[in-house]
Write a protein that holds these residues in place. Sequence first.
Motif, PDB file in Angstrom:
ATOM      1  N   UNK A 154      53.806  38.473  40.940  1.00 38.53           N
ATOM      2  CA  UNK A 154      52.580  38.054  41.594  1.00 38.53           C
ATOM      3  C   UNK A 154      51.569  39.195  41.601  1.00 38.53           C
ATOM      4  N   UNK A 155      52.063  40.415  41.718  1.00 37.59           N
ATOM      5  CA  UNK A 155      51.159  41.564  41.741  1.00 37.59           C
ATOM      6  C   UNK A 155      50.399  41.684  40.418  1.00 37.59           C
ATOM      7  N   UNK A 170      41.712  40.103  39.296  1.00 39.73           N
ATOM      8  CA  UNK A 170      40.644  40.982  39.778  1.00 39.73           C
ATOM      9  C   UNK A 170      39.945  41.642  38.604  1.00 39.73           C
ATOM     10  N   UNK A 171      40.704  42.035  37.597  1.00 39.66           N
ATOM     11  CA  UNK A 171      40.125  42.670  36.417  1.00 39.66           C
ATOM     12  C   UNK A 171      39.183  41.702  35.699  1.00 39.66           C
ATOM     13  N   UNK A 172      39.603  40.440  35.554  1.00 35.86           N
ATOM     14  CA  UNK A 172      38.775  39.455  34.867  1.00 35.86           C
ATOM     15  C   UNK A 172      37.493  39.185  35.647  1.00 35.86           C
ATOM     16  N   UNK A 173      37.601  39.049  36.967  1.00 33.86           N
ATOM     17  CA  UNK A 173      36.399  38.801  37.758  1.00 33.86           C
ATOM     18  C   UNK A 173      35.469  40.009  37.719  1.00 33.86           C
ATOM     19  N   UNK A 174      36.013  41.171  37.683  1.00 38.52           N
ATOM     20  CA  UNK A 174      35.180  42.372  37.575  1.00 38.52           C
ATOM     21  C   UNK A 174      34.419  42.403  36.262  1.00 38.52           C
ATOM     22  N   UNK A 175      35.084  42.014  35.189  1.00 36.59           N
ATOM     23  CA  UNK A 175      34.402  41.967  33.893  1.00 36.59           C
ATOM     24  C   UNK A 175      33.300  40.914  33.901  1.00 36.59           C
TER      25      UNK A 175
END
Length: 78
Positions: free
Chosen positions: A1-2, A9-14
């Motif tokens: 899950x981690x 989070x990485x995808x939303x940041x991009x």
Amino acid sequence: MYRFAKAAVNVTGQAVRQVRHGSTAPQTFHSKYGTTVLLGGAVFCSSVWGYVLTQTGITWNLSPVGKVMPKEWRGAEE
């Protein structure tokens, strides 16, 4: 899950960075080609529907008024 959460989070940041800085496509695309693309689509759609309506021989069954006659009722059984 981690791992999943970290990747999300990485995808939303991009995505946020891309929205903030904008696309690499030039902003003049719609002003240069928008009307041409719209008219081309309208002509294509009209020509396809014109072919379908005139050449395919589909019976459309638009209205049964005046074409369907009711059956006579059976006489009372005697």
